[in-house]
Design a protein around this motif. Structure first.
Motif, short mmCIF file in Angstrom:
data_model
loop_
_atom_site.label_atom_id
_atom_site.label_comp_id
_atom_site.label_asym_id
_atom_site.label_seq_id
_atom_site.Cartn_x
_atom_site.Cartn_y
_atom_site.Cartn_z
N VAL A 134 0.84 -1.20 0.00
CA VAL A 134 0.00 0.00 0.00
C VAL A 134 0.88 1.25 0.00
O VAL A 134 0.63 2.21 -0.75
CB VAL A 134 -0.97 0.00 1.20
N ALA A 135 1.92 1.25 0.82
CA ALA A 135 2.82 2.40 0.89
C ALA A 135 3.52 2.63 -0.45
O ALA A 135 3.71 3.76 -0.88
CB ALA A 135 3.85 2.20 2.00
N GLN A 136 3.88 1.55 -1.13
CA GLN A 136 4.52 1.67 -2.44
C GLN A 136 3.56 2.28 -3.45
O GLN A 136 3.91 3.19 -4.21
CB GLN A 136 5.00 0.29 -2.91
N ASN A 137 2.32 1.80 -3.45
CA ASN A 137 1.34 2.29 -4.42
C ASN A 137 0.89 3.72 -4.15
O ASN A 137 0.46 4.41 -5.06
CB ASN A 137 0.13 1.37 -4.46
N THR A 138 0.98 4.17 -2.91
CA THR A 138 0.59 5.54 -2.57
C THR A 138 1.80 6.45 -2.42
O THR A 138 1.66 7.59 -1.99
CB THR A 138 -0.25 5.56 -1.28
N ASN A 139 2.95 5.93 -2.77
CA ASN A 139 4.21 6.67 -2.70
C ASN A 139 4.48 7.18 -1.27
O ASN A 139 4.90 8.31 -1.08
CB ASN A 139 4.23 7.82 -3.71
N GLU A 140 4.19 6.33 -0.28
CA GLU A 140 4.40 6.71 1.11
C GLU A 140 5.37 5.75 1.80
O GLU A 140 5.20 5.41 2.96
CB GLU A 140 3.07 6.74 1.85
N ILE A 141 6.38 5.35 1.06
CA ILE A 141 7.44 4.53 1.65
C ILE A 141 8.76 5.28 1.44
O ILE A 141 9.02 5.81 0.37
CB ILE A 141 7.48 3.11 1.03
N ASP A 142 9.54 5.36 2.49
CA ASP A 142 10.82 6.06 2.44
C ASP A 142 11.89 5.03 2.07
O ASP A 142 12.28 4.20 2.89
CB ASP A 142 11.12 6.70 3.79
N ARG A 143 12.35 5.08 0.84
CA ARG A 143 13.34 4.11 0.34
C ARG A 143 14.66 4.19 1.10
O ARG A 143 15.36 3.20 1.24
CB ARG A 143 13.59 4.31 -1.15
N ASP A 144 15.02 5.36 1.59
CA ASP A 144 16.27 5.49 2.34
C ASP A 144 16.18 4.72 3.66
O ASP A 144 17.15 4.07 4.08
CB ASP A 144 16.61 6.96 2.59
N VAL A 145 15.05 4.78 4.31
CA VAL A 145 14.86 4.01 5.54
C VAL A 145 14.85 2.52 5.20
O VAL A 145 15.50 1.71 5.87
CB VAL A 145 13.56 4.42 6.26
N TYR A 146 14.16 2.15 4.15
CA TYR A 146 14.07 0.75 3.73
C TYR A 146 15.45 0.19 3.42
O TYR A 146 15.77 -0.94 3.79
CB TYR A 146 13.15 0.64 2.51
N ASN A 147 16.30 0.99 2.76
CA ASN A 147 17.64 0.54 2.40
C ASN A 147 18.64 0.65 3.55
O ASN A 147 19.78 0.24 3.41
CB ASN A 147 18.16 1.34 1.20
N GLY A 148 18.23 1.25 4.64
CA GLY A 148 19.10 1.36 5.80
C GLY A 148 20.09 2.51 5.76
O GLY A 148 21.01 2.57 6.57
N THR A 149 19.90 3.46 4.85
CA THR A 149 20.82 4.60 4.76
C THR A 149 20.33 5.80 5.57
O THR A 149 21.03 6.80 5.65
CB THR A 149 21.01 5.02 3.29
N LYS A 150 19.15 5.70 6.13
CA LYS A 150 18.58 6.78 6.93
C LYS A 150 17.79 6.15 8.06
O LYS A 150 17.23 5.06 7.90
CB LYS A 150 17.65 7.61 6.03
N SER A 151 17.77 6.80 9.20
CA SER A 151 16.95 6.26 10.28
C SER A 151 15.95 7.32 10.75
O SER A 151 16.23 8.51 10.70
CB SER A 151 17.82 5.80 11.46
N VAL A 152 14.81 6.83 11.12
CA VAL A 152 13.77 7.70 11.67
C VAL A 152 13.29 7.08 12.97
O VAL A 152 13.42 5.88 13.19
CB VAL A 152 12.57 7.88 10.71
N THR A 153 12.74 7.90 13.82
CA THR A 153 12.14 7.40 15.04
C THR A 153 10.72 7.92 15.12
O THR A 153 10.42 9.02 14.68
CB THR A 153 12.91 7.84 16.30
N THR A 154 9.87 7.09 15.64
CA THR A 154 8.48 7.50 15.84
C THR A 154 8.29 7.83 17.30
O THR A 154 9.04 7.37 18.16
CB THR A 154 7.51 6.37 15.46
N GLU A 155 7.29 8.61 17.57
CA GLU A 155 6.98 8.87 18.96
C GLU A 155 6.46 7.58 19.57
O GLU A 155 5.93 6.72 18.88
CB GLU A 155 5.96 10.00 19.10
N GLU A 156 6.68 7.44 20.83
CA GLU A 156 6.21 6.24 21.53
C GLU A 156 4.69 6.16 21.39
O GLU A 156 3.99 7.17 21.56
CB GLU A 156 6.61 6.29 22.99
N ILE A 157 4.18 5.00 21.10
CA ILE A 157 2.75 4.82 20.92
C ILE A 157 2.09 4.78 22.29
O ILE A 157 2.42 3.96 23.13
CB ILE A 157 2.47 3.52 20.14
N ASP A 158 1.18 5.70 22.50
CA ASP A 158 0.49 5.80 23.77
C ASP A 158 -0.77 4.93 23.72
O ASP A 158 -1.76 5.28 23.07
CB ASP A 158 0.12 7.26 24.05
N LEU A 159 -0.71 3.79 24.39
CA LEU A 159 -1.84 2.86 24.35
C LEU A 159 -3.07 3.44 25.02
O LEU A 159 -4.19 3.13 24.62
CB LEU A 159 -1.44 1.54 25.00
#
Length: 173
Positions: A134-159
């Motif tokens: 779905v991310a690929q088809n909507t162009n919402e995938i970060d190829r740099d993160v996928y390839n391991g050349t960039k890192s991102v962090t998400t905020e902690e998920i508040d249950l």
């Protein structure tokens, strides 16, 4: 208490964003839907249960009985995905619905924990694959993160913040 797939949800969501590069918007939607409705591992397990019970009981299934067993497996899975220990009830229902002996269900209960681990593995990986597509088809995938050349962090998920959403989803089941 929730099923293993439900327990792993926050980790899978974080990994989909941080390690695979799926946008948070796509990951939230697809992984949530996948957890509740796309449990291919459990459906495969229930279908195999029908075939095992038939073989253990020496029953020759017709094509109609196999199709009925598969259809019931899909419907029952949607209703019991977050119910821990729901396997014996589903297995007994499937056996009686298709006209199979229920005595062999006891053998299956003994190995249900181990197969549960495999079902969780299939479900989590299947849900992540769908999120990637779905991310690929909507162009919402970060190829740099996928390839391991960039890192991102998400905020902690508040249950606690999502508790109301989870409760509404559980009530809808």
């Amino acid at each position: 208490m929730r099923s293993p797939a439900s327990v792993t949800f926050p980790t899978v969501l974080r990994n989909a964003v941080e390690k695979v590069g799926i946008s948070r918007r796509v990951a939230d939607f697809t992984l949530s839907i996948g957890m509740t409705m796309g449990s291919c591992g459990a459906v495969l397990n229930y279908t195999i249960v029908v075939l095992f019970l038939a073989q253990a009981g020496g029953v020759d299934l017709t094509i109609g009985q196999v199709v009925l067993g598969m259809a019931l497996a899909i419907l029952l899975n949607m209703g019991t995905i977050t119910v821990p220990g729901g396997f014996p009830v589903v297995a007994m229902f499937l056996a009686t619905s298709v006209g199979l002996p229920i005595e062999a269900v006891g053998l299956l209960i003994a190995v249900d924990w181990f197969t549960g681990v495999l079902r969780t593995f299939l479900n989590v990986n299947g849900d992540t694959l769908v999120a990637m597509l779905v991310a690929q088809n909507t162009n919402e995938i970060d190829r740099d993160v996928y390839n391991g050349t960039k890192s991102v962090t998400t905020e902690e998920i508040d249950l606690e913040e999502r508790r109301e959403t989870f409760e509404r989803a559980d009530a809808a089941d």
